[in-house]
Scaffold this motif. Structure first.
Motif, PDB file in Angstrom:
ATOM      1  N   ILE A  51      27.250  58.205  67.699  1.00 20.99           N
ATOM      2  CA  ILE A  51      28.237  59.283  67.772  1.00 20.99           C
ATOM      3  C   ILE A  51      29.107  59.145  66.531  1.00 20.99           C
ATOM      4  N   ASP A  55      33.893  63.466  78.020  1.00 22.07           N
ATOM      5  CA  ASP A  55      33.038  62.966  79.109  1.00 22.07           C
ATOM      6  C   ASP A  55      31.672  63.649  79.109  1.00 22.07           C
ATOM      7  N   ILE A  87      29.564  61.785  76.655  1.00 23.88           N
ATOM      8  CA  ILE A  87      29.107  60.484  77.177  1.00 23.88           C
ATOM      9  C   ILE A  87      28.033  60.686  78.252  1.00 23.88           C
ATOM     10  N   ASN A 129      37.862  56.470  70.538  1.00 20.13           N
ATOM     11  CA  ASN A 129      37.102  55.479  71.312  1.00 20.13           C
ATOM     12  C   ASN A 129      35.652  55.878  71.525  1.00 20.13           C
ATOM     13  N   LEU A 130      35.354  57.095  71.128  1.00 17.17           N
ATOM     14  CA  LEU A 130      34.029  57.633  71.354  1.00 17.17           C
ATOM     15  C   LEU A 130      33.093  57.371  70.172  1.00 17.17           C
ATOM     16  N   LEU A 131      33.690  57.034  69.042  1.00 15.78           N
ATOM     17  CA  LEU A 131      32.924  57.052  67.800  1.00 15.78           C
ATOM     18  C   LEU A 131      32.260  55.728  67.468  1.00 15.78           C
ATOM     19  N   ARG A 136      26.379  53.510  81.371  1.00 13.82           N
ATOM     20  CA  ARG A 136      26.902  54.870  81.270  1.00 13.82           C
ATOM     21  C   ARG A 136      28.127  55.069  82.170  1.00 13.82           C
ATOM     22  N   ALA A 160      31.009  53.382  80.571  1.00 13.14           N
ATOM     23  CA  ALA A 160      31.460  54.184  79.429  1.00 13.14           C
ATOM     24  C   ALA A 160      32.306  55.362  79.911  1.00 13.14           C
ATOM     25  N   LEU A 161      31.873  55.996  80.993  1.00 14.51           N
ATOM     26  CA  LEU A 161      32.626  57.128  81.535  1.00 14.51           C
ATOM     27  C   LEU A 161      33.972  56.688  82.101  1.00 14.51           C
ATOM     28  N   VAL A 167      34.663  55.504  76.717  1.00 11.54           N
ATOM     29  CA  VAL A 167      34.221  54.948  75.436  1.00 11.54           C
ATOM     30  C   VAL A 167      32.737  55.215  75.245  1.00 11.54           C
ATOM     31  N   ASN A 168      32.287  54.924  74.055  1.00 10.91           N
ATOM     32  CA  ASN A 168      30.912  55.073  73.641  1.00 10.91           C
ATOM     33  C   ASN A 168      30.001  54.071  74.385  1.00 10.91           C
TER      34      ASN A 168
END
Lengths: 232, 120
Positions: free
Chosen positions: A33, A170, A173, A194-196, B36, B39-40, B44-45
């Motif tokens: 991501i 979400d 994810i 925090n997603l990257l 998963r 992460a949810l 986070v990733n």
């Protein structure tokens, strides 16, 4: 195993006598991501348009899974910015769905209905009656219902209120295919950092940084936002 | 769960799981949520969760079973050691901060005892 999904070599683009992108080199692996960051006008949208094959006449090479062929790229990329604009304002969400099902063999309509419900998109509504946020949510459902190795999201949070931002992250994810890569652009880093896995910063037509988000934290002790601001 | 954005997220996920284990919210032998789902929960990733879990596996705190998921190691001794390690870590931080204020050993214990009595 990580596989190279996108490779740009010495990519430049000029339009109306203006240099938009200059000598870009970039490699992105599968299952990532990636945040594409840069000020408005830095060239983020142009770069996405080139990668998907919408913008042509660039210099250099753009490979998706090792191939530059435009049809191949279109088949393997799901891109949000070109999803909805072509429909008339009287089109209903459900008609958009029917169109996608017929055009894209990889379109999963069950997945679409699930994501639409999760994002509270009313498919009976006409596009003209939808708010900017609802269009953005519909686009999100459409883009993730295709099964492709590469998703490009140009400003997926535009028009989205802060409560819904979390739903969008979400969605990424939850419904990103395990090996797929998502590249999205944004200029507001709150609650997406925090997603990257990686960040790519574009400034003055060039890529000035490409590094893992965790490296920014461990090596520089900075937040992604502080790091980004220090480059601008 | 709120993470600090200037500390690697995978380290904070590890700390979070340590806490869950030490407080028995994740008991010995218990199955961890899937990558998963974690992460949810944590927003986070999944790769970041994966990295945290794989380090916890290397530390023998959890056991990663291919295709079945991750489990807290079923060994009270390892869990006990983990708890000790966390406590010592916290005390060390406090100790380092207090010695910066030039406090002697005696002063540290004096203030600490007073503080604990005040809290009781």
């Amino acid at each position: 195993m990580a596989e190279k999904i996108l490779e740009l070599k010495n990519l430049s683009y000029k339009t109306g006598g203006k240099q938009i992108l200059q000598g870009l080199d970039l490699q992105i692996d599968s299952n990532q991501i990636v945040g594409l960051l840069g000020a408005n006008g830095a060239g983020k949208t142009t770069l996405m348009r080139i990668i998907t094959g919408v913008a042509k006449n660039y210099k250099g090479t753009v490979d998706v899974l090792g191939q530059e062929n435009e049809t191949f790229r279109k088949e393997n990329i799901s891109y949000n910015a070109q999803l909805v604009p072509d429909f008339s304002l009287g089109t209903k969400g459900s008609e958009v769905l029917r169109f996608y099902t017929s055009v894209y063999p990889d379109f999963n309509s069950d997945k679409f209905l699930t994501i639409s419900e999760y994002l509270d998109v009313k498919l009976d509504n006409k596009l003209g009656k939808m708010s900017k946020g609802e269009i953005a949510r519909l686009s999100m459902a459409l883009v993730f219902s295709r099964t492709v190795p590469l998703y490009l999201l140009d400003e997926p949070f535009e028009g989205i209120d802060s409560m819904t931002r979390k739903r969008i992250t979400d969605t990424i994810i939850k419904w990103k295919e395990p090996d797929a890569t998502v590249i999205f652009s944004d200029h507001y880093l709150n609650d997406i950092s925090n997603l990257l896995d990686d960040i790519v910063i574009i400034k003055d037509s060039e890529i000035i940084e490409h590094l893992p988000a965790e490296q920014i934290r461990s090596q520089y002790g900075q937040t992604i936002e502080e790091f980004y601001e220090s480059k601008y | 769960m709120k993470f600090k954005d200037n500390i690697p997220i995978y380290l904070q996920i590890k700390d979070y799981i340590y806490q869950e284990i030490v407080t028995n919210r994740l008991a010995p032998g218990a199955k961890l949520p899937s990558v998963r789902d974690l992460a949810l929960d944590l927003s986070v990733n999944t790769n970041t969760v994966q990295r945290a879990l794989s380090e916890l596996g290397d530390e023998n705190v959890i056991e990663v079973q291919r295709g079945r998921g991750s489990f807290v190691v079923d060994d009270q001794k390892i869990v006990g050691n983990l708890k000790k390690k966390l406590i010592i870590g916290e005390i060390k931080v406090m100790y380092d901060n207090l010695t910066k204020l030039d406090l002697s050993k005696e002063e540290i214990s004096y203030y600490l005892e007073n503080y604990l009595e005040g809290r009781a």
